[in-house]
Design a protein around this motif. Sequence first.
Motif, PDB file in Angstrom:
ATOM      1  N   ARG A 238       8.969   2.275   4.688  1.00  0.00           N
ATOM      2  CA  ARG A 238       9.409   0.940   4.313  1.00  0.00           C
ATOM      3  C   ARG A 238       8.659   0.479   3.070  1.00  0.00           C
ATOM      4  O   ARG A 238       7.659  -0.229   3.131  1.00  0.00           O
ATOM      5  N   LEU A 239       9.165   0.879   1.917  1.00  0.00           N
ATOM      6  CA  LEU A 239       8.565   0.462   0.656  1.00  0.00           C
ATOM      7  C   LEU A 239       8.942  -0.991   0.393  1.00  0.00           C
ATOM      8  O   LEU A 239       9.881  -1.518   0.985  1.00  0.00           O
ATOM      9  N   LEU A 240       8.197  -1.602  -0.519  1.00  0.00           N
ATOM     10  CA  LEU A 240       8.443  -3.004  -0.853  1.00  0.00           C
ATOM     11  C   LEU A 240       9.912  -3.241  -1.228  1.00  0.00           C
ATOM     12  O   LEU A 240      10.522  -4.222  -0.810  1.00  0.00           O
ATOM     13  N   SER A 241      10.477  -2.297  -2.004  1.00  0.00           N
ATOM     14  CA  SER A 241      11.854  -2.456  -2.457  1.00  0.00           C
ATOM     15  C   SER A 241      12.826  -2.523  -1.282  1.00  0.00           C
ATOM     16  O   SER A 241      13.777  -3.300  -1.288  1.00  0.00           O
ATOM     17  N   ILE A 242      12.587  -1.691  -0.277  1.00  0.00           N
ATOM     18  CA  ILE A 242      13.468  -1.673   0.889  1.00  0.00           C
ATOM     19  C   ILE A 242      13.424  -3.022   1.594  1.00  0.00           C
ATOM     20  O   ILE A 242      14.447  -3.562   2.013  1.00  0.00           O
TER      21      ILE A 242
ATOM     22  N   MET B 265       6.439  -7.779  -6.477  1.00  0.00           N
ATOM     23  CA  MET B 265       6.800  -6.457  -6.994  1.00  0.00           C
ATOM     24  C   MET B 265       6.701  -6.414  -8.519  1.00  0.00           C
ATOM     25  O   MET B 265       6.114  -5.495  -9.097  1.00  0.00           O
ATOM     26  N   LEU B 266       7.272  -7.426  -9.158  1.00  0.00           N
ATOM     27  CA  LEU B 266       7.277  -7.467 -10.620  1.00  0.00           C
ATOM     28  C   LEU B 266       5.853  -7.527 -11.163  1.00  0.00           C
ATOM     29  O   LEU B 266       5.500  -6.817 -12.110  1.00  0.00           O
ATOM     30  N   VAL B 267       5.013  -8.354 -10.517  1.00  0.00           N
ATOM     31  CA  VAL B 267       3.627  -8.471 -10.973  1.00  0.00           C
ATOM     32  C   VAL B 267       2.910  -7.126 -10.817  1.00  0.00           C
ATOM     33  O   VAL B 267       2.170  -6.696 -11.706  1.00  0.00           O
ATOM     34  N   ILE B 268       3.149  -6.435  -9.699  1.00  0.00           N
ATOM     35  CA  ILE B 268       2.518  -5.125  -9.495  1.00  0.00           C
ATOM     36  C   ILE B 268       2.948  -4.154 -10.593  1.00  0.00           C
ATOM     37  O   ILE B 268       2.120  -3.480 -11.214  1.00  0.00           O
TER      38      ILE B 268
ATOM     39  N   TRP C  85       0.821  -1.197   0.000  1.00  0.00           N
ATOM     40  CA  TRP C  85       0.000   0.000   0.000  1.00  0.00           C
ATOM     41  C   TRP C  85       0.861   1.256   0.000  1.00  0.00           C
ATOM     42  O   TRP C  85       0.633   2.198  -0.766  1.00  0.00           O
ATOM     43  N   LEU C  86       1.908   1.275   0.857  1.00  0.00           N
ATOM     44  CA  LEU C  86       2.820   2.428   0.929  1.00  0.00           C
ATOM     45  C   LEU C  86       3.480   2.676  -0.421  1.00  0.00           C
ATOM     46  O   LEU C  86       3.593   3.828  -0.870  1.00  0.00           O
ATOM     47  N   THR C  87       3.908   1.583  -1.067  1.00  0.00           N
ATOM     48  CA  THR C  87       4.570   1.714  -2.360  1.00  0.00           C
ATOM     49  C   THR C  87       3.636   2.357  -3.382  1.00  0.00           C
ATOM     50  O   THR C  87       4.027   3.254  -4.127  1.00  0.00           O
ATOM     51  N   LEU C  88       2.373   1.905  -3.381  1.00  0.00           N
ATOM     52  CA  LEU C  88       1.410   2.461  -4.338  1.00  0.00           C
ATOM     53  C   LEU C  88       1.076   3.915  -3.999  1.00  0.00           C
ATOM     54  O   LEU C  88       1.018   4.778  -4.874  1.00  0.00           O
ATOM     55  N   TRP C  89       0.885   4.195  -2.715  1.00  0.00           N
ATOM     56  CA  TRP C  89       0.547   5.550  -2.279  1.00  0.00           C
ATOM     57  C   TRP C  89       1.677   6.519  -2.621  1.00  0.00           C
ATOM     58  O   TRP C  89       1.453   7.617  -3.125  1.00  0.00           O
TER      59      TRP C  89
END
Lengths: 293, 289
Positions: free
Chosen positions: B241-245, B267-270, B65-69
Motif C-alpha cells: 500500500r504505497l502512498l499513491s494507492i 506526496m508532492l512535498v516528498i 516509509w513503504l513508498t521510500l523503501w
Amino acid sequence: MSLTETQSAPQERAGPDWDLIRRRAKSILVHGVVLTLVAIMLLPLVYMVMMSFKTSTEIAQDPLGLPNSLYWGNYMAALSSMGYVRSVINSLGITLSVIVVVVFAGAMAAYPLARMQNRISRVIVMVMALGLATPNFVTITPIYVIFRDLGLLDSYLGIVLAFAALKLPLAVFFYTSFIAAIPMELEEAARLDNCNNWQVFWHVIRPLLAPVTATLSLFVMIMVWNDFIYPLLLLTDKDKLTVMIAVYKFVGNTGIDPTKLFPAAVLGSLPLLLMFAVFQRKIMAGATAGAVK
Amino acid sequence: MRARRSLYLFTIPALLVIGLFFIHPIILTFEMSLTNYKGIGEAKDVGWRNYERIFTRDRYLTEIWLTLWYTVIVVSALTVSGLFFAAMLHRLPLIRNFSRAALYTPAMMSFVVIGYVWQFLYSPLNGGINVALRDLGLGAWEQNWLGDPSIALYSVAFTQIWMFTGFTCAIFLAGFAGIPEEINEAGRLEGASSWQRFRYLELPLLGPSITVSVMLTTIGTLKTFELPFILTKGGPDGATRLLSIDIIDNLFGQYKFGFASALSVVMLVIVLAVAFVQNKVLRDREHTS
C-alpha cells in the motif's frame, strides 16, 4: 569485430595461432552469454505472445509449452468484445491532438526561454521543472472537480488539454536546449531583413526543429497512449475509452482469464510495438536526450 | 530591447494550458486539503486536521516509509542492472543496438499490460514462474508471489526493475559513448583488465549519466501507482500500500476528496524534497570527484 591487431607472420608457420583462437572463442562465448541474458529479459513478452495463441485446454495442460497451432479464436473474441477498433481510434485522436498542442505551444514557449536568461525566464523554467516532478495523481482530484463543474468530463477537449498541461514541461525542456544550440547569426540575418519575432520563429527557428519534433512526438505518443489514470477517471462513456482503459476493463471484468488477458495485452501494445520497430532510433534518442545534453 | 521583451508573448499559450490544468489544480489541491470535501455538497473547513491525522497515525507513516523503501530498492537495482548491461553491450558493438532496443521494449509498454501479464506470471496456481520452477526441479522455491505479505512488495519491485532496466541501460550507453576511446586504449596498454578499466576509468567518467539516471528513476519510482494498483491493489494486508494507492483509494473508493488532497500534498512535498536534495548531493559529488 576488429581483428586488425593480430599479426599474421607467414614465415613462422608455428601451427595454429592459439592466441587468436582463444580470443575468438572468448568473444563468441561473451556474445552468447549476453545475448542469452537479453533473451531471458524478453521471456515475459514471448510468453505473452505465446499464451495469446493457446486454447484454454492447452493452457491448463501445458502452461509453458508452445501452442500446438496458431489459434486465432482468442483474438476474434477479444476484437469483437473489447471495442478495439473504436478505442484505437480514440487513443490515436487524443494522442495526435496532444502532440499538436504540445509541439506548437512547447516550441513557442521554448524560444524566449532559450534566448533570454533573466528573472522571468527563471520563474517559468521553475514552473516547468515543478511540472516534470509532479505525479499526475496529485492533480487528478482537482482536475476531476474542475472538469465536472465545467462539463468537460467525458469530452475529448478536456482530456487533451489535461494531457497537454502534463506533457508541455517536457516539450519546453526538449526545445529549449535545442533552440539554444541554433546560432544567433541565423536570426540576426532575418532581423536585418525586417522580420518580426513571429516571422523569425516561423521561418527560421521552426523549420530547424523538425528532427527534435519527431523524437518528442514519438515520446509523447508513448506516454499518452499508455497513460491509465487520466482516461480512467476523466472518460467514462463506453464510446470514448482509450486502448488501455479498454484493456483494463476487458481483462478486469473477466477475472484474469488467460485466453482474454493475453490477446488483449498483445492488441493493446501492438500499435506502439510496430511504431517502435519503425522509429527505434528516434525513440532511443529521446530516451537518452537528458543524459547527453 | 522592447522587441526582445515581447518575445515572452510566445510563452502565453503554454502558460495558459499549464496554468489552467496544472498550477490551478495544485492550488485547489492545497485548498481542498484543508477541508473535509466529499466531492459533492458543502466543504467544511477543518484547518490542518487532515495533516495531523496523516502524521500521527502509524498507518500513513508506514505508507510513506513503504513508498521510500520501494524507491530505494528499485532505483539501486535499476542502476546496477542498467550499468551491467551497458558495460557489457558497450564492449560488444556487434549486438549493441539490437540488444538495447530489445531491453527497452518493456519500458515503452503500458503499466496496465505489463501489470496484467506479470499478475499471471506470479499467480500461485498455473502462473508462469511457479510452473517454470517446478519444471526446473526447483519446486521448493514456489511462492505465492503476490499473496505473501513478506514478498509482495519485492515482487512488484521486481516487475518495475525488469520494465526499466532497458531505460537505465540506454542512458548509461549514451554515457559510455561519450568516453573518449583513447582513455580505454591507454588502460589496455597498461594491461588493465576489462573489470579494472570499468572500475577505475569508465565508472568515474560515467558520473553525469549516473546522476541523470538516478534522478529520473527516483522521481519516476516515487510516483509509482499503476503497477501495485494492477498487481495487488495495495494488498496483501497493506504490504504494497504505497502512498499513491491510498490517494486513489481515498479519492474514488471513499470519496474523501479533502483527505486525499492532503495525502497528495504530502506526496508532492516528498517528491520535490527528494528531487532537490538528490540534485544537490549528486551534482556536488560530480564536481568534487
